[in-house]
Design a protein around this motif. Structure first.
Motif, PDB file in Angstrom:
ATOM      1  N   PHE A  91      12.718 -14.425 -18.232  1.00 31.09           N
ATOM      2  CA  PHE A  91      12.665 -15.873 -18.031  1.00 31.09           C
ATOM      3  C   PHE A  91      11.776 -16.241 -16.879  1.00 31.09           C
ATOM      4  CE2 PHE A  91      15.129 -17.584 -21.036  1.00 31.09           C
ATOM      5  CZ  PHE A  91      16.444 -17.158 -21.060  1.00 31.09           C
ATOM      6  N   GLY A  92      12.029 -15.521 -15.770  1.00 31.39           N
ATOM      7  CA  GLY A  92      11.248 -15.782 -14.579  1.00 31.39           C
ATOM      8  C   GLY A  92       9.769 -15.603 -14.848  1.00 31.39           C
ATOM      9  N   LEU A 106       1.778 -15.963 -21.135  1.00 28.72           N
ATOM     10  CA  LEU A 106       2.733 -16.944 -21.641  1.00 28.72           C
ATOM     11  C   LEU A 106       3.078 -16.641 -23.092  1.00 28.72           C
ATOM     12  CD1 LEU A 106       4.380 -19.458 -21.137  1.00 28.72           C
ATOM     13  CD2 LEU A 106       2.374 -20.846 -21.629  1.00 28.72           C
ATOM     14  N   ASP A 107       2.064 -16.337 -23.909  1.00 32.34           N
ATOM     15  CA  ASP A 107       2.302 -15.982 -25.305  1.00 32.34           C
ATOM     16  C   ASP A 107       3.190 -14.754 -25.392  1.00 32.34           C
ATOM     17  OD1 ASP A 107      -1.058 -16.831 -26.526  1.00 32.34           O
ATOM     18  OD2 ASP A 107       0.743 -18.056 -26.186  1.00 32.34           O
ATOM     19  N   LEU A 108       2.878 -13.768 -24.587  1.00 33.42           N
ATOM     20  CA  LEU A 108       3.614 -12.505 -24.628  1.00 33.42           C
ATOM     21  C   LEU A 108       5.089 -12.704 -24.272  1.00 33.42           C
ATOM     22  CD1 LEU A 108       3.569  -9.340 -24.787  1.00 33.42           C
ATOM     23  CD2 LEU A 108       3.088  -9.350 -22.343  1.00 33.42           C
ATOM     24  N   THR A 109       5.339 -13.409 -23.160  1.00 34.23           N
ATOM     25  CA  THR A 109       6.718 -13.575 -22.710  1.00 34.23           C
ATOM     26  C   THR A 109       7.495 -14.514 -23.627  1.00 34.23           C
ATOM     27  OG1 THR A 109       5.879 -15.221 -21.146  1.00 34.23           O
ATOM     28  CG2 THR A 109       6.350 -13.036 -20.276  1.00 34.23           C
ATOM     29  N   SER A 110       6.821 -15.563 -24.128  1.00 31.43           N
ATOM     30  CA  SER A 110       7.504 -16.475 -25.056  1.00 31.43           C
ATOM     31  C   SER A 110       7.912 -15.755 -26.319  1.00 31.43           C
ATOM     32  CB  SER A 110       6.595 -17.645 -25.435  1.00 31.43           C
ATOM     33  OG  SER A 110       6.149 -18.325 -24.306  1.00 31.43           O
ATOM     34  N   GLN A 111       6.995 -14.950 -26.859  1.00 30.77           N
ATOM     35  CA  GLN A 111       7.293 -14.209 -28.077  1.00 30.77           C
ATOM     36  C   GLN A 111       8.444 -13.243 -27.842  1.00 30.77           C
ATOM     37  OE1 GLN A 111       5.401 -14.151 -31.455  1.00 30.77           O
ATOM     38  NE2 GLN A 111       7.548 -13.584 -31.606  1.00 30.77           N
ATOM     39  N   ALA A 112       8.459 -12.594 -26.667  1.00 32.80           N
ATOM     40  CA  ALA A 112       9.523 -11.639 -26.356  1.00 32.80           C
ATOM     41  C   ALA A 112      10.872 -12.338 -26.309  1.00 32.80           C
ATOM     42  CB  ALA A 112       9.231 -10.935 -25.034  1.00 32.80           C
ATOM     43  N   LEU A 113      10.906 -13.521 -25.713  1.00 32.19           N
ATOM     44  CA  LEU A 113      12.160 -14.278 -25.646  1.00 32.19           C
ATOM     45  C   LEU A 113      12.579 -14.750 -27.033  1.00 32.19           C
ATOM     46  CD1 LEU A 113      11.531 -16.226 -22.340  1.00 32.19           C
ATOM     47  CD2 LEU A 113      13.462 -14.715 -22.803  1.00 32.19           C
TER      48      LEU A 113
ATOM     49  N   LEU B  68      11.829 -24.290 -23.458  1.00 30.84           N
ATOM     50  CA  LEU B  68      12.706 -23.925 -24.577  1.00 30.84           C
ATOM     51  C   LEU B  68      11.968 -24.153 -25.885  1.00 30.84           C
ATOM     52  CD1 LEU B  68      15.462 -23.092 -25.706  1.00 30.84           C
ATOM     53  CD2 LEU B  68      16.156 -25.482 -25.563  1.00 30.84           C
ATOM     54  N   GLU B  69      11.296 -25.287 -25.934  1.00 25.48           N
ATOM     55  CA  GLU B  69      10.530 -25.647 -27.127  1.00 25.48           C
ATOM     56  C   GLU B  69       9.457 -24.607 -27.404  1.00 25.48           C
ATOM     57  OE1 GLU B  69       9.681 -30.011 -27.228  1.00 25.48           O
ATOM     58  OE2 GLU B  69       7.691 -29.229 -27.761  1.00 25.48           O
ATOM     59  N   ARG B  70       8.812 -24.178 -26.337  1.00 25.33           N
ATOM     60  CA  ARG B  70       7.742 -23.205 -26.481  1.00 25.33           C
ATOM     61  C   ARG B  70       8.270 -21.882 -27.033  1.00 25.33           C
ATOM     62  NH1 ARG B  70       2.586 -22.142 -24.652  1.00 25.33           N
ATOM     63  NH2 ARG B  70       2.265 -24.128 -23.633  1.00 25.33           N
ATOM     64  N   ILE B  71       9.412 -21.461 -26.516  1.00 22.04           N
ATOM     65  CA  ILE B  71       9.996 -20.198 -26.987  1.00 22.04           C
ATOM     66  C   ILE B  71      10.374 -20.308 -28.455  1.00 22.04           C
ATOM     67  CG2 ILE B  71      11.924 -18.586 -26.748  1.00 22.04           C
ATOM     68  CD1 ILE B  71      12.061 -19.358 -23.790  1.00 22.04           C
ATOM     69  N   LEU B  72      11.063 -21.393 -28.810  1.00 22.37           N
ATOM     70  CA  LEU B  72      11.526 -21.552 -30.190  1.00 22.37           C
ATOM     71  C   LEU B  72      10.356 -21.649 -31.169  1.00 22.37           C
ATOM     72  CD1 LEU B  72      14.580 -23.961 -29.778  1.00 22.37           C
ATOM     73  CD2 LEU B  72      14.534 -21.472 -29.846  1.00 22.37           C
ATOM     74  N   ALA B  73       9.216 -22.097 -30.655  1.00 26.37           N
ATOM     75  CA  ALA B  73       8.045 -22.210 -31.540  1.00 26.37           C
ATOM     76  C   ALA B  73       7.530 -20.846 -31.987  1.00 26.37           C
ATOM     77  CB  ALA B  73       6.934 -22.975 -30.835  1.00 26.37           C
TER      78      ALA B  73
END
Lengths: 121, 423
Positions: A91-92, A106-113, B68-73
């Motif tokens: 998250f951090g 950002l893409d990498l961490t978002s996808q991981a989450l 949150l929105e970004r992650i869910l996307a």
């Protein structure tokens, strides 16, 4: 002329200072913008990023800046390992990647989450 | 209580996906541990953290909506419903216009292929070519695999094959649907061709039904009428009705860039090789002479079976190539695109893929949209795709269904999975 790359100083939220090469710092669009528009002094303050997180961000950027461009497999496995960490830290990292505007990170961490969420669903 | 909210939202937005044994399970039919975990996860996301010597996150980290929105996307389209059921906040995030817009525009979508596994019920598997996964799937509105089905831009139009008076337009993913009044014109006729064309920007659409009826006592004359539905006015118009001599309409049509294309078959008596032809009809100009036989476009070569599809507003045809000496067998399959009044050959199915089907009748199922073409033999659940951009042939992941009896037929159609469009 000596091809010494310029060094940038980054100060974390808990006042620890990190010295990094400009090329590395410029992976962050936020930092790049601040420097190019003369918004920052000798040291760039990053009040939203703790030193632990900042250290990891720097590690990521260093790997991506220094790796040869065609070595995709190595970068892929580095990335996969890099996000194989505690949710809190992830998250951090994502939050920092968003604030610092480092797209690939950002893409990498978002996808991981998102993967974690999908697994739980 | 968030628990109650979750169940409520689950019931409201019942998903079409169901859990199949051994496969990716979808929304479970009971509020189970998984969803409970998710509620905890959400609370976890919202909690603020304290700095300690061990902690590695800043003090005031509360995941804001935009993150949150970004992650869910990043979730696959198939999971969006499930996460929308976790709690009210998540439901709001995934239902918001901004989320749906970003979701649609920020990622690559490829059309899915739905394959029927039963001839009595609208159940089967839907294939996602990006994740290479088959999902157990139940279609809304459609009665059986014998229904006429057409799709465009995330909407699927279907009509029953008995009375031919039940007509629906639906989004198979969200299950929103609208029942259309039955098309005007002949009540009893021989062939029906159904097509739909959706405007990507306004989301308005046109549905076309072309009816073909043999003129009584006459083998070579057929009455062909064109009926167009406009979603804006919610009305049908019979825009053309004429008698064709020597040709008849069938069940194959498509609307491309405002033009209705109809595959026609020669009725010249006695000729064993049935010739195909293509008629064009401009929806906008609505010329009073209708289909204009003198605009008949001939085929690039004799075909056993032709399938028409709209690939980014280009008319593409997949055709079976017959063997001269052996009727009922095809020696190959070709893909052409219409350029003006000429056909340009794009590709021929390489022999190794052709062989991979095992049995291949001269008539087969094929549909495509956007950049992808799917080809399926009626005799087996194997699915082949052709990427129009890369000019690449590829087998799909093996479909988790086996042929249960020798005469079992497999058929299907493709559609774009979209969350943001409604009929």
């Amino acid at each position: 002329m000596a091809s010494e790359s310029k060094m940038i100083m980054l100060r974390s939220s808990n006042n620890e200072v990190f010295e990094v090469e400009e090329a590395l710092a410029f992976e962050s669009q936020t930092i790049k913008h601040m420097i190019e528009h003369d918004c920052a002094d000798t040291v760039i303050p990053l009040p939203k990023v703790s030193s632990n997180i900042l250290a990891k961000v720097i590690e990521y950027c260093k790997k991506h800046v220094t790796s040869p461009k065609d070595d995709n497999n190595e970068l892929e496995s580095f990335d996969a390992e890099f996000v194989n960490i505690d949710k809190n830290v992830l998250f951090g990292l994502m939050s920092a990647a968003n604030y610092l505007n480092i797209k690939s990170f950002l893409d990498l961490t978002s996808q991981a989450l998102a993967d974690i969420i999908e697994e739980k669903c | 209580m968030s628990t109650v909210l979750c169940v409520f939202y689950f019931l409201e937005g019942t998903s079409c996906f169901h859990a199949m044994e051994g496969e990716t399970s979808w929304v479970s039919h009971s509020f189970d541990d998984n969803v409970r975990d998710m509620v905890d996860f959400n609370l976890f996301l919202e909690r603020s953290y304290e700095v300690s010597t061990e902690a590695t996150v800043p003090v005031d980290l509360i995941l804001p909506d935009d993150l949150l929105e970004r992650i869910l996307a990043y979730l696959p389209i198939a999971s969006i419903f499930r996460v929308g059921c976790v709690c009210k906040r998540w439901n709001e995030v995934v239902s918001s216009r901004r989320f749906l817009w970003n979701f649609t525009h920020a990622r690559v979508h490829k059309p899915w292929y739905f394959m029927f596994t039963s001839s009595d019920e609208p159940v089967g598997y839907a294939y996602d070519p990006i994740l290479r996964k088959w999902y157990g799937f139940e279609l809304p509105c459609i009665g059986t695999s014998s229904w006429f089905i057409a799709s465009s831009c995330g909407l699927v139009c279907c009509m029953d094959n008995d009375s031919r008076s039940e007509l629906y337009v639906c989004n198979p993913i969200t299950r929103n649907y609208r029942k259309l009044e039955k098309p005007p014109g002949l009540r009893f006729y021989d062939y029906s061709a159904l097509s739909i064309s959706v405007n990507k920007i306004s989301h308005s659409y046109n549905v076309s039904v072309v009816k073909s009826k043999q003129v009584p006592g006459n083998f070579i004359q057929w009455e062909v009428s064109v009926h167009i539905y406009d979603s804006g006015t919610m009305m049908w118009a019979t825009t053309s009705a004429e008698i064709l001599t020597g040709w008849r309409g069938g069940e194959e049509s498509v609307i491309c860039d405002g033009v209705l294309y109809l595959l026609v078959y020669s009725t010249g008596g006695g000729i064993p090789e049935s010739r195909h032809g293509l008629l064009t009809y401009s929806l906008s100009s609505r010329l009073s002479h209708g289909l204009l036989m003198r605009n008949l476009i001939s085929m690039p070569c004799p075909l056993t079976c032709g399938r028409l599809m709209n690939l980014k507003e280009k008319l593409v045809m997949v055709g079976g190539l017959g063997k001269q000496d052996r009727p009922g067998i095809i020696k190959g399959i070709g893909i052409w695109v219409l350029s003006g009044k000429e056909w340009q050959e794009i590709s021929r199915m390489p022999h190794k893929f052709f062989q991979g089907f095992g049995e291949f009748d001269d008539v087969f199922a094929s549909s495509g949209t956007d950049d992808l073409i799917y080809i399926q033999s009626y005799g087996a659940p194997a699915l082949l795709s052709f990427d129009f951009n890369q000019k690449q042939w590829k087998w799909s992941q093996k479909c988790p269904v086996t042929k249960r009896f020798p005469l079992q037929l497999f058929t299907g159609f493709c559609f774009e999975p979209r969350l943001e469009i409604s009929p």
